[in-house]
Design a protein around this motif. Structure first.
Motif, short mmCIF file in Angstrom:
data_model
loop_
_atom_site.label_atom_id
_atom_site.label_comp_id
_atom_site.label_asym_id
_atom_site.label_seq_id
_atom_site.Cartn_x
_atom_site.Cartn_y
_atom_site.Cartn_z
N UNK A 162 0.58 -4.38 -94.68
CA UNK A 162 1.63 -5.22 -95.26
C UNK A 162 1.57 -5.13 -96.77
N UNK A 163 2.61 -5.62 -97.42
CA UNK A 163 2.59 -5.71 -98.88
C UNK A 163 1.54 -6.72 -99.32
N UNK A 164 1.30 -7.73 -98.49
CA UNK A 164 0.29 -8.74 -98.81
C UNK A 164 -1.09 -8.11 -98.89
N UNK A 165 -1.36 -7.13 -98.01
CA UNK A 165 -2.64 -6.43 -98.04
C UNK A 165 -2.83 -5.71 -99.38
N UNK A 184 10.66 -4.32 -106.58
CA UNK A 184 10.83 -5.77 -106.68
C UNK A 184 10.18 -6.50 -105.51
N UNK A 185 10.28 -5.92 -104.31
CA UNK A 185 9.68 -6.56 -103.14
C UNK A 185 8.16 -6.67 -103.30
N UNK A 186 7.54 -5.59 -103.78
CA UNK A 186 6.09 -5.59 -103.97
C UNK A 186 5.68 -6.67 -104.97
N UNK A 247 10.70 -12.14 -97.35
CA UNK A 247 11.28 -12.43 -98.65
C UNK A 247 12.78 -12.18 -98.62
N UNK A 248 13.46 -12.77 -99.60
CA UNK A 248 14.90 -12.57 -99.72
C UNK A 248 15.17 -11.10 -100.01
N UNK A 303 29.57 -8.87 -98.70
CA UNK A 303 28.96 -8.47 -99.97
C UNK A 303 28.90 -9.64 -100.95
N UNK A 304 29.91 -10.47 -100.93
CA UNK A 304 29.93 -11.63 -101.82
C UNK A 304 28.71 -12.52 -101.60
N UNK A 305 28.36 -12.75 -100.34
CA UNK A 305 27.18 -13.56 -100.02
C UNK A 305 25.90 -12.88 -100.50
N UNK A 306 25.80 -11.58 -100.29
CA UNK A 306 24.60 -10.85 -100.68
C UNK A 306 24.45 -10.79 -102.19
N UNK A 307 25.57 -10.69 -102.88
CA UNK A 307 25.53 -10.66 -104.35
C UNK A 307 25.08 -12.00 -104.93
N UNK A 308 25.32 -13.05 -104.19
CA UNK A 308 24.91 -14.39 -104.63
C UNK A 308 23.46 -14.68 -104.27
N UNK A 309 22.86 -13.75 -103.51
CA UNK A 309 21.46 -13.93 -103.13
C UNK A 309 21.29 -14.85 -101.96
#
Length: 309
Positions: A162-165, A184-186, A247-248, A303-309
């Protein structure tokens, strides 16, 4: 009597001349109105002709930027542009009246810059829609969804799942393709910046792990898994039990990218794309690249929803 007749004739003549003049002026005004209407129609026609979609139709070709990332968009051994994002783009543009696709290879991190600069008419590489990217360019509606994957040295000597590891062991280093969302995820999962190195493409990240310059590499699951399978080497392995980060932004949703001034092109593209989603053709377009029903985008996600996070 003769005098009266002469006066009457003079008055009548003046009246007729005036009437003819008025008629002529009226005709001229009417002609002027028509002329204005004609100018307006001409302007509207010019506006339509200057739209990006009309421009592409006239040229008969669309310049598509891609990052050579299989299975999203890549060049095969014959130099032909392939991949799920390419298949979707080709099908949509064909329906829009643009038959030819001119593939333009670029580093992933340079795709949006290429669209902004007008080097590409559109970028299609399964690029994830993120709030940050939405400020730089306009995304079409989401076309596909995907998760993350991890590749390590054969035998997974550091027991990374995992990234946590990676975050928990400051000695672990990871190589990531420049511009990829995984950077960014890392960081969001607690991996420090000095643990992360960037490379221009997927093969370069593999080389970093194989040589020992990095302990792992990460990318979208399908990308790195298929790249590893096609690399025909056993020094690396795909972590089958990789734990997706909570994560988001995960899963990610990929879409085509357009210049912010080309609303007409993006809206026309979205309209055809929506039809292909509704009639199920989208699945037929992505399955040859190894995707399946689990990679389809939920119908109510925008896409509008995804752009708003």
């Amino acid at each position: 009597m003769k005098k009266l007749l002469s006066i009457f004739a003079l008055v009548l003549t003046v009246f007729l001349i005036t009437a003819c003049g008025s008629s002529s002026e009226t005709d001229g005004d009417t002609s002027g109105d028509n002329g204005n209407s004609g100018e307006q129609s001409s302007d509207e026609g010019s506006g339509e002709a200057s739209g990006k979609l009309a421009e592409l139709r006239e040229a008969g070709v669309v310049k598509i930027g891609f990052a050579n990332e299989k299975p999203y968009a890549y060049q095969d051994e014959n130099g032909e542009l392939k991949g799920e994002a390419v298949a979707i783009a080709k099908a949509v543009f064909k329906e829009l009246g643009v038959e030819k696709v001119d593939g333009q290879l670029a580093d992933f991190s340079q795709l949006i810059a290429g669209v902004q600069a007008g080097k590409f008419d559109v970028a299609t590489a399964g690029m994830a829609i993120t709030p940050k990217r939405c400020k730089q360019a306009d995304f079409g509606e989401p076309e596909i969804q995907y998760g993350e994957g991890l590749i390590v040295q054969e035998g997974n000597p550091l027991d990374l799942h995992s990234y946590q590891d990676i975050a928990d062991n400051p000695d672990v280093t990871v190589s990531v393709m420049s511009g990829a969302t995984e950077i960014g995820f890392l960081k969001e999962m607690g991996v420090s910046e000095d643990q992360i190195s960037e490379a221009p493409d997927i093969p370069a990240t593999f080389a970093a792990v194989q040589s020992g310059r990095a302990d792992a590499t990460t990318g979208t699951e399908m990308t790195i898994k298929m790249a590893l399978e096609s690399s025909d080497q056993d020094a690396l392995e795909f972590v089958e039990d990789f734990e997706q980060p909570d994560i988001d932004g995960v899963p990610s949703y990929g879409a085509a990218v357009f210049h912010q001034d080309n609303d007409d092109l993006r809206e026309a593209y979205n309209k055809v794309l929506q039809q292909k989603k509704e009639d199920g053709e989208i699945l037929d377009l992505i399955t040859p690249s190894g995707f399946s029903e689990r990679n389809l985008v939920p119908n109510d996600l925008t896409t509008e929803e995804l752009c708003q996070g």
